[in-house]
Design an enzyme around this catalytic site. Structure first.
Site, short mmCIF file in Angstrom:
data_model
loop_
_atom_site.label_atom_id
_atom_site.label_comp_id
_atom_site.label_asym_id
_atom_site.label_seq_id
_atom_site.Cartn_x
_atom_site.Cartn_y
_atom_site.Cartn_z
CE LYS A 227 44.53 39.55 57.63
NZ LYS A 227 44.05 39.35 55.86
CB ILE B 27 40.01 24.06 37.73
CG1 ILE B 27 40.22 24.67 35.82
CG2 ILE B 27 41.61 23.81 38.11
CD1 ILE B 27 40.82 23.82 35.44
CB SER C 251 37.79 24.36 44.76
OG SER C 251 38.89 25.72 43.51
CB CYS D 17 49.73 37.14 55.56
SG CYS D 17 50.13 39.25 56.22
CB CYS E 140 46.60 29.06 37.15
SG CYS E 140 46.84 29.11 37.92
CD GLU F 276 45.19 33.71 33.74
OE1 GLU F 276 45.32 32.94 35.00
OE2 GLU F 276 45.22 34.53 33.13
CG HIS G 61 41.50 35.57 38.32
ND1 HIS G 61 41.32 35.21 37.67
CD2 HIS G 61 41.83 35.52 39.68
CE1 HIS G 61 42.49 34.30 37.67
NE2 HIS G 61 42.85 34.09 39.15
#
Ligand code: GLN
Ligand code: ZN
Length: 763
Positions: A19, A439, A441, A524, A651, A673, A702
């Site tokens: 990563k 929604i 946050s 991850c 969603c 969504e 997004h």
């Protein structure tokens, strides 16, 4: 001696080395050569782990910079033409373009190329890159990476089993980009390339090739099932020695065929399909290898080796060396190792086995089958751990079981039907037509993250942390007030993750310090572990919600994660059915719902984004899952009065085939969504005459793009074609935590303006 092997091994590294190297490379901080060096060292290390555990082969081909399906897109020479690749890009650069796309110059206009679509790998939380097929798609042996990795393993002196995703699963997992194309028709063009790959591997001296065909565990259309025999007959001409690998699901109607295919061995998932072990033992010709997935590759619990041996001994007797042992599936789906695990106490750790420990379990089984006394002490330790987990008071809380057993028959029913509740809620909240909300946050700014992190490492006192979060809540509430939103949220600043936040406060959950599992690319996740009976010692969100509500006369939604989503995104107990764990979590959430109601919170949202992804792979068990999943949701939601409004949110889901069950959840309001599909999803809701209120997302969160008022109005008008105006809510697609404040404000301002404009015309 019994052969032991693994279908695959985690590729990220013990400390997520891959990563960090990938992300450094993407930021331009390390060269491709430096990245290659990290990859090659990780592979070498992971093969070494496998050899030290006594595995008879190392598995080569499970490594990927991003995703193993993407590897095959390059290997098979079918990179989509739309990327416009030419000889000037290296394979590695092309690979990352497939995976990550090319950003548009200014973020808005210009030449951007979207990455390949990503979707869930069967019922796991791993995401693969979806191959794209057109009528022009052709295949060729186009990449050398696999052969180079085989050579690397051989140079290190390892006996090699190579792994490939089989041709039928590869095609199945892709998507047609030409109307009318049936991707199965590409098989004839694809098989010769597989033939070449097998010939190359054989020439390299590879002993076995594991051919993964996990789609044999799905409900396949007849043409796909019928394609297996001729396809594998063709592959057999390559003279490679093939182990056909299936996992995640019973083979059922495909079992006979899988046993007959002209391959030298068959792997089945003995954990997900224990009922098929005896049949395979019976049907698979004795000269073929039966590889039995006897160690759970999808969960983190230590195996009951005594029980495993009981299953294995007669098979071993009958098949001798033609019985192989392996984890049920690739170990990609479990964390690397318990060594160095800092956050679990010793007792919890003694109940678990991660990838490295699972390999050791295989070795013990192998030794025990051989009658080797070396296995005895390991078996005794395993037995003791299993026993201690079974008897532990940390696991068993009789009060939880009693509470579930004593549930009244109407515990999952609201007091009145929806129509009566709707009337009571209209009276209580007096919301305008087309009420606006979000929604949950709001942007998670660097300051929020810094405050949370400081609190975690004790660099910020509880009082200072509380003050910092209250400041964020007040900011979010003030912004929503000034934007004119009707139903507010507190913004979820205090939450790192929507499951972890609750798991950390519930009894029966524990958390690893280093239990990372690849989700996609370099990303991850560290799933919580449900190890015991679940209960809620004290309120989890009430103080934040009460504070937020004190700042506004408008309703502020309480915000919870639902039982199925918590279940789905955790490692859960293997000693009781998932349904029971779900119900236990549901009761804990129910307690929170009731406490929020008591604290004066009139609208409570219970998010269930994962309810659809929890669907079993086989359709015949859908109904059973949906019955307990919707029951658990209702159990969590139904303790409240008629005039308390329950919302849910989902969603990225296709709901068409599960609408009756979504309706059966009986939430007063569902937000979903839909903007990316231009409200297409709503047709199904309309046709089904979805009875309750619904908020189809009116813009895609997004992207930083700010939708115009006209655009949102157009979508709302489209929604009004199928949804009665009195039932329609106005909201974004999902939470806003990944966005920045400027675009969030601009988008919400336009959203409110669109709702207000439309109210005038429909009133
Ligand atoms: N309430 C959550 C949020 O807004 C929902 C997230 C989700 O649906 N995945 O972030
Ligand atoms: Zn969402």
């Amino acid at each position: 001696m019994t052969v032991i092997h693994t279908l695959g091994f985690p590729r990220m590294g013990a400390n997520r080395e891959l990563k960090f190297a990938l992300e450094r490379h993407w930021r331009g901080e390390i060269s491709a050569d430096a990245l290659e060096a990290v990859g090659s060292e990780l592979r070498a290390r992971h093969w070494q782990v496998q050899r030290e555990a006594g595995l008879d082969f190392v598995t080569v081909g499970d490594f990927a910079w991003y995703d193993h399906v993407a590897n095959h897109i390059q290997l098979l020479g079918c990179e989509p033409v739309r990327f416009g690749f030419d000889d000037t890009q290296t394979p590695l650069a092309r690979y990352f373009t497939l995976a990550r796309g090319v950003a548009r110059e200014d973020g808005i206009s210009g030449e951007g190329k979207p990455a390949l679509e990503m979707t869930k790998w069967f019922d796991t939380n791993y995401h693969y890159l979806v191959p794209e097929f057109t009528a022009q798609t052709s295949f060729s042996l186009a990449d050398e990476r696999l052969f180079a990795e085989v050579a690397q393993a051989q140079a290190l002196g390892h006996p090699v089993k190579a792994v490939l995703l089989g041709p039928l699963s590869f095609l199945w997992l892709g998507k047609e980009k030409t109307a009318g194309l049936d991707r199965l028709s590409l098989l004839d063009k694809l098989l010769p390339v597989y033939g070449q790959i097998l010939a190359r591997l054989k020439a390299q001296g590879v002993q076995w090739v594991q051919m993964d065909e996990p789609i044999l565990g799905l409900d396949l259309p007849a043409q796909w099932r019928q394609a297996f025999e001729p396809a594998y007959a063709t592959l057999a001409t390559s003279k490679a020695t093939l182990l056909l690998a299936t996992y995640f699901s019973p083979l059922q109607e495909n079992l006979g065929m899988a046993c007959r295919l002209p391959v030298q061995g068959l792997h089945i998932d003995g954990i997900r399909a224990p009922g098929e072990i005896a049949t395979v033992a019976d049907w698979l010709p004795a000269h073929k290898v039966l590889s039995l997935g006897i160690i759970d590759g999808r969960n983190i619990w230590r195996s009951d080796l005594d029980a495993a041996l009981q299953t294995l001994r007669p098979l071993h007797e009958a098949r001798g060396e033609n019985l192989w042992l392996a984890p049920s599936c690739s170990l990609l789906h479990v964390p690397f190792s318990l060594a160095g695990e800092s956050r679990l106490d010793e007792e919890l750790r003694s109940w678990m086995a991660f990838a490295v420990e699972k390999l050791s379990e295989l070795r013990v089984l192998k030794q025990a089958l051989a009658g080797d006394v070396a296995a005895d002490s390991a078996l005794a330790a395993s037995r003791a751990a299993i026993q201690s987990r079974r008897d532990s008071q940390r696991v068993n809380n009789p009060a939880v079981a009693q509470r579930l057993a004593a549930l009244p028959a109407d515990a999952d029913r609201r007091r009145s039907p929806f129509a009566a509740r709707q009337a009571a809620q209209r009276k209580r909240f007096a919301l305008p037509l087309l009420p606006t909300t979000t929604i949950g946050s709001f942007p998670q700014t660097p300051e929020i993250r810094a405050a949370r992190a400081a609190f975690r490492r004790n660099a910020l006192s509880a009082a200072d942390y509380e003050a910092a979060m209250q400041k964020e809540i007040a900011h979010a509430v003030a912004k929503q007030e000034s934007l004119g939103i009707d139903v507010l949220v507190h913004g979820e600043a205090e939450r790192n993750d929507m499951v972890e936040y609750f798991g950390e406060q519930l009894a029966g959950f524990c958390f690893t310090g280093n239990g990372w599992v690849q989700s996609y690319g370099s990303r991850c996740v560290k799933p919580p572990i449900v190890f015991g009976d679940v209960s809620r010692p004290q309120p989890m969100t009430v103080a934040w919600s009460r504070y937020a509500q004190s700042l506004s006369k408008k309703p502020v939604k309480g915000m919870l994660t639902g039982p199925i989503t918590i279940l789905q995104w955790s490692f859960v107990r293997d000693d009781q059915p998932r349904a029971i764990t779900a119900k236990q979590i549901a009761l804990a959430i129910r307690d929170e719902v009731c406490d929020l109601e008591k604290a004066g919170i009139g609208i409570i949202q219970i998010d269930e984004p994962a309810i659809r992804e929890g669907l079993p792979l086989r359709r015949e068990v859908w109904r059973d899952y949906l019955a307990w999943a919707t029951f658990a949701f209702r159990l969590s939601a139904c303790g409240v009065a008629d005039d308390t409004q329950i919302h849910t949110h989902m969603c990225y889901s296709e709901f068409n085939d599960i609408l009756p069950e979504i309706a059966a959840m009986d939430a007063d309001v569902i937000t979903i969504e839909t903007s990316r599909s231009d409200m297409e999803l709503l047709h199904a809701f309309g046709a089904f005459q979805y009875p309750n209120e619904i908020g189809p997302g009116v813009y895609d969160i997004h992207s930083p793009r700010v939708p115009s008022v006209e655009e949102i109005e157009r979508l709302l008008k489209k929604a009004l074609e199928t949804i009665p105006v009195g039932n329609l809510w106005v909201n974004p697609d999902c939470g806003l935590k990944t966005r920045g404040w400027p675009e969030t404000e601009a988008a919400l301002r336009n959203m409110v303006a669109a709702a207000q404009a439309l109210r005038k015309t429909v009133a």
